[in-house]
Design an enzyme around this catalytic site. Structure first.
Site, PDB file in Angstrom:
ATOM      1  N   CYS A  63       0.782  -1.181   0.031  1.00 14.88           N
ATOM      2  CA  CYS A  63      -0.075  -0.059  -0.061  1.00 14.88           C
ATOM      3  C   CYS A  63       0.704   1.275  -0.134  1.00 14.88           C
ATOM      4  CB  CYS A  63      -0.764  -0.203   1.239  1.00 14.88           C
ATOM      5  SG  CYS A  63      -2.190  -1.226   1.113  1.00 14.88           S
ATOM      6  N   HIS A 113      -2.467   6.545   3.177  1.00 16.45           N
ATOM      7  CA  HIS A 113      -1.018   6.048   3.889  1.00 16.45           C
ATOM      8  C   HIS A 113      -0.161   6.997   4.096  1.00 16.45           C
ATOM      9  CE1 HIS A 113      -0.216   2.378   5.839  1.00 16.45           C
ATOM     10  NE2 HIS A 113      -0.806   1.418   4.925  1.00 16.45           N
TER      11      HIS A 113
END
Length: 504
Positions: free
Chosen positions: A53, A103
């Site tokens: 991610c 993120h």
């Protein structure tokens, strides 16, 4: 001067391209995405540059490969001095807006976005830093097989709470854009966490697959014949700690498919809002993922490798008035998005750093352009950098501590036959190895990864001691300026808030 187009990115987390019906035979129900694929430019060979991610998203944002910006794993900081897509577009006159997951790690939680509508679902600190020096110890915060063992329908999850907030905030922002007096074009990114595990979806989406045969994994590799990196991934995810039944595998896949249908519905609601506000014709819509999901293929789950299930992503550019519908078979990647957006927005500032990506506009305009993806993986399950070159029919994967892998995807789409040791491929392998050695200094990268991990683990332990000062983004909200308040002119307020405007 022609008005710059609006740009809307719709991003899904861990949505593997091979499971979508416009890429392969699949029972997955995605009418909104299918329509975008039919009316837009569909990239059939798009990849994540780093199938995890954080590194995938940082690469996308910066237009640079992970080793260049230190984006090794999900607890790496994206330095605030790194120019990102929102910086360039904002500088050139765009209003830049982010909703949902990105993120970001570290005290800079904006990276050029003028507005951030939600917090992130994952932590912004260094607590999830892996440790290559203690590989045998499985981190408690990382993937386990619990998601597979407990797969099925659900009423509520953390991810549903998060994604519904992100979609609501995005739709509301589009209505605000249609009603306010800011004449700037917008660059808006909506990033959902589905269909990322846990493999759980609301019953209404589970039931959409009643009576539909759920395809099971096609490729099963005995453990003693798997490559070393796959064996390491099995360890870090605890794949072999519990017996997994065929019914559990089937349930995990069905829930994953249901979660993809959930994403499709959420994207559909945003596209409907875009139409309702009259913004759709002036907006380039780009659909992408950050990486895929193995979903049991080869006995692997989740991502973290360069096999097709984990590394291939959906990529669609929908702007029918600008680009004719077509399928593009050349291999491209997330690192190409920043230079593409710069061309979309007519950004006339020179990139402040060397970019590793190339614009996709030639593909969009004529179907011709570069055919190359460079990949790097240095996250969980690795003990040394794993790199990938995808060019033409070939995929070459190299790690200094593992045997090479070479696949001809035209002849072998399931990557069953590693031809790296075939005499007929000796010349090609020699060329690719030479290219790898010229591209990467593996000793230097390994040393930097280990040093980065040590620094971040120390900082994480220190910051967790005493009074906590979190980096997690806090969405700004001033209730005194919302809805109806005594200091506001009621008639003017109601007239401004109504859309479409009613002439008096």
């Amino acid at each position: 001067m022609a008005r710059k187009p609006n740009i809307l990115i719709l991003m899904a987390d861990q949505m593997a391209a091979p499971f979508l019906p416009f890429y392969a035979d699949s029972p997955v129900l995605v009418p909104n995405l299918a329509r975008l694929a039919e009316e837009g430019v569909l990239f059939t060979s798009a990849y994540s540059n780093s199938p995890l991610c954080g590194p995938a998203r940082f690469t996308m944002q910066a237009g640079q490969l992970p080793s260049r910006i230190g984006a090794y794993d999900n607890a790496c900081e994206l330095p605030a001095a790194t120019p990102c897509m929102a910086h360039y577009l904002r500088y050139s006159g765009y209003r830049t807006i982010l909703a949902g997951k990105m993120h970001f790690v570290g005290p800079d939680q904006l990276h050029g976005f003028e507005e951030r509508l939600t917090t992130d679902i994952y932590p912004a600190d260094f607590g999830w830093t892996p440790d290559w020096s203690d590989f045998e110890h499985r981190p408690s915060w990382y993937h386990s097989m619990d998601s597979v063992l407990t797969a099925g329908p659900t009423v509520r999850t953390n991810q549903l709470d998060f994604d519904e907030e992100a979609v609501f905030a995005t739709r509301r922002k589009l209505y605000d854009i249609a009603r306010d007096n800011d004449e700037r074009p917008f660059f808006l990114t909506l990033s959902l966490t589905h269909p990322h595990d846990p493999y759980a979806c609301p019953e209404t989406y589970w039931n959409r697959y009643d009576g539909i045969e759920i395809p099971m994994p096609k490729v099963s590799i005995p453990i003693d014949r798997t490559d070393p990196h796959s064996r390491r991934l099995r360890h870090v995810c605890g794949v072999d700690l519990d017996e997994v039944t065929q019914d559990q595998v089937r349930a995990a896949r069905r829930a994953y498919f249901g979660s993809i249908s959930y994403v499709d519905d959420q994207f559909g609601s945003v596209l409907q809002t875009l139409s309702e506000t009259g913004l759709r014709d002036d907006t380039i819509v780009l659909v992408c993922g950050d990486h895929g999901d193995m979903l049991g293929e080869r006995g692997l789950w989740y991502k973290m490798n360069f096999f097709e299930g984990a590394a291939r992503i959906p990529l669609i550019v929908h702007a029918p008035k600008r680009y004719a519908p077509r399928r593009v078979d050349a291999s491209v990647s997330l690192v190409d998005l920043l230079p593409t957006l710069l061309e979309f927005g007519g950004v006339d500032v020179e990139p402040a750093v060397p970019l590793d990506g190339r614009s996709l506009v030639p593909h969009l305009e004529s179907g011709t352009g570069h055919d190359e993806v460079i990949g790097e993986y240095m996250g969980e399950g690795a003990l040394a950098p794993v790199v990938m070159i995808r060019r033409g029919p070939w995929k070459f994967v190299h790690c200094p501590i593992d045997p090479d892998q070479l696949f001809n995807l035209s002849d072998d789409p399931d990557e069953l036959n590693n031809v790296a040791c075939e005499p007929s491929c000796a010349g090609l392998v020699a060329e690719l190895r030479n290219e790898v050695m010229n591209r990467w200094d593996f000793e230097a990268i390994t040393a930097d990864v280990l040093a980065s991990q040590r620094r971040r683990r120390l900082v994480a332990l220190a910051n967790a001691t005493g009074v906590l000062s979190p980096w997690d983004f806090q969405p700004r909200r001033d209730a005194a300026q919302e809805y109806v308040r005594a200091h506001m002119d009621l008639e003017d307020l109601e007239a401004m808030a109504r859309f479409p405007r009613v002439r008096s």
